[in-house]
Design an enzyme around this catalytic site. Structure first.
Site, PDB file in Angstrom:
ATOM      1  N   GLU A 125       0.800  -1.264  -0.021  1.00  0.00           N
ATOM      2  CA  GLU A 125       0.079   0.153  -0.082  1.00  0.00           C
ATOM      3  C   GLU A 125       0.833   1.447   0.104  1.00  0.00           C
ATOM      4  OE1 GLU A 125      -4.049  -1.284   2.212  1.00  0.00           O
ATOM      5  OE2 GLU A 125      -2.287  -1.255   3.696  1.00  0.00           O
TER       6      GLU A 125
HETATM    7  C1  ACM Z   1      -2.135  -5.573   3.989  1.00  0.00           C
HETATM    8  O1  ACM Z   1      -3.212  -5.962   4.241  1.00  0.00           O
HETATM    9  N1  ACM Z   1      -2.014  -4.102   3.468  1.00  0.00           N
HETATM   10  C2  ACM Z   1      -0.922  -6.361   3.621  1.00  0.00           C
END
Ligand code: ACM
Length: 525
Positions: free
Chosen positions: A337
């Site tokens: 992310e």
């Molecule tokens: C994640 O769930 N951001 C790896």
């Protein structure tokens, strides 16, 4: 509670009259019925043959015999059996004759490998053989489940202790069977982490991934950057007190986990999920200006400053110190992310950071986002997507990287069971017990087959979890399912059979004080 008490009272009234004081012979075994059989065990063993005529009864005179390599596991087993039985159960190196649980290292055969074991329970004793102490430890977790659930009680239970007879030959499908605990969103004390280690160890999980840093908190002392812990450690989601592990506390956790044959894989998430670090040290920000702490649960807004040299001094120092206190071969460098990092910067960052891990003698794990950086073939991308296609992960697998499987819509234990579950999130869907169990890591993802998979992980993110009871409610009853997916032969697994075996685990959790979710998909005992 009243059910548990009445069972105990009945146990004293009936069983002690019938069996107490009888020698551990076949005739005694006929009077003693086992609560479980070797086919009830979770994770399901490779091969298990029950023999009700071969039940073994533990007595106050029983001993645990172990060779030198098996001694630690023998002491662990004694520690499991002493509280409820009240028996002395001395660990001895030399014992002839019956009445013993015997742990033997070596000559268990190639088939059982380093983690497998051979177990034989007969009326005269228990024989557990493995090639390594790790294998003995796996076998002990099986043996434990062949005792009545009351063996998990923490106080002496006046009753007989019949171990279910039969033989087991067992070894794992995958060598990497992991649970993740997010100690960044909410901090969990060393005692809480140790409790979780004990809970996952009983299902033969062999890896604990600790998510040590995120936007809302930094949880590990770094001596060269002390404010990471003393400033970045002060916060948590929702404004709670936070906390961090000193390096001594972390070392103690590593040691404790190792005593349960669990390897700790520490994660420092980067280049995103870094607000706590950048709040602690303004020089890590591109403009050098201080930024506020964050205690909300937004994601994707933070990024290390890719074009500043100090960023790589920081990363080098952190990974060097972490590598020095982490005996396991992996360091997890996050990578998920990173929406506030441009794709070009993400590649630049990866090229600079990946060699640092190697420089300190470690291999990379990270969220599967790292697959797009063409990481070294020793790197293990962890798949956390929710659909069956991911071109970057498939390409990494084709190049030779092993993939750790934790699809979020199957394996994320922080997902709610159903819309009314009071804890957890639901962005990847609702994960009832059957959904969590009924998938296979070697067929979930296109281009990722059995030989590409290193194993399975069940992550537990803690945005909504504050206490150990919260951890338990989300992990149980799902965690044993992920353990079974990682351990048991694919062809031996069906939901219809598993739900019956799982139901028989619940009395153990009651004894252990585990606050589990009573899914209506399972007819709990
Ligand atoms: C994640 O769930 N951001 C790896």
């Amino acid at each position: 509670m009243s059910k548990r008490l009445s069972t105990t009272v009945l146990g004293v009234a009936v069983l002690s009259l019938v069996t107490f004081g009888l020698p551990a012979t076949a005739s005694a075994a006929q009077h003693t019925k086992a609560e479980r059989t070797v086919t009830d065990v979770v994770p399901a063993p490779v091969d298990a043959k029950p023999d009700p005529r071969a039940n073994f009864r533990l007595t106050p005179a029983s001993v645990i015999r172990a060779d030198r390599d098996g001694r630690q596991v023998a002491e662990y087993l004694a520690g499991l059996l002493r509280p409820a039985t009240g028996y002395r159960l001395p660990v001895v190196s030399d014992h002839r004759g019956g009445g013993a649980i015997s742990l033997e290292t070596g000559h268990a055969g190639d088939r059982v490998g380093t983690e497998g074991y051979r177990l034989k329970v007969s009326s005269s004793g228990v024989s557990l053989r493995a090639n390594t102490d790790k294998g003995l430890f796996s076998g002990v977790q099986t043996l434990r489940q062949l005792f009545p659930s009351a063996i998990e009680a923490t106080t002496v239970q006046k009753r007989s202790w019949v171990v279910s007879g039969g033989t087991v030959l067992d070894y794992p499908r995958f060598g990497y069977r992991s649970a993740m605990l997010d100690v960044a969103r909410h901090f969990f004390t060393p005692a809480q982490v140790k409790l979780y280690i004990d809970q996952i160890a009983q299902y033969k999980i062999n890896t604990l991934h600790l998510h040590l840093s995120d936007d809302q908190g930094w949880r590990i002392e770094i001596k060269s950057w002390p404010k990471l812990a003393t400033v970045g450690g002060l916060t948590a989601v929702g404004g709670g007190p936070g906390g961090y592990y000193t390096q001594d506390q972390y070392t103690d956790l590593v040691r404790y986990a190792a005593s349960r044959h669990i390897t700790i894989v520490p994660e420092i998430d980067m280049p995103g999920h870094t607000n706590a670090a950048q709040h602690s040290y303004a020089e890590l920000n591109c403009d050098g200006k201080p930024i506020p702490a964050r205690t909300d649960i937004e994601v994707g807004y933070s990024s290390l400053c890719i074009n500043k040299d100090i960023t790589y001094t920081f990363v080098d120092d952190v990974l060097r110190e972490l590598a020095a206190i982490t005996p396991g071969k992996y360091l997890n460098i996050g990578g998920d992310e990173a929406h506030a990092t441009t794709p070009e910067d993400y590649q630049t960052f990866a090229k600079k950071v990946q060699p640092i891990v190697a420089k300190y003698g470690k291999q990379i794990t990270g969220w599967h986002d790292i697959a797009k950086t063409n990481p070294p073939l020793s790197a293990v991308p962890q798949f956390w997507g929710t659909t069956g296609t991911d071109a970057n992960v498939a390409a990494a697998a084709a190049r030779g990287n092993k993939i750790l499987m934790s699809p979020a819509n199957k394996a994320y234990m922080d997902m709610k069971y159903h819309p009314q579950t009071p804890l957890g999130l639901s962005w990847a869907g609702f994960i009832e017990v059957k959904t969590g169990y009924d998938w296979d890591p070697a067929t979930y993802l296109q281009g990722v087959t059995e030989q590409n998979v290193i194993g399975v992980e069940a992550p537990l993110w803690s945005e909504t979890l504050v206490t150990s009871e919260h951890i338990e409610f989300m992990a149980f009853p799902r965690l044993p399912g992920y353990a079974e997916i990682g351990w048991s032969p694919k062809d031996s697994r069906t939901w219809d059979a598993y739900r019956l075996r799982l139901a028989k685990q619940s009395p153990r959790w009651v004894q252990q004080g585990i606050d589990f979710y009573r899914s209506t998909q399972v007819d709990w005992e």
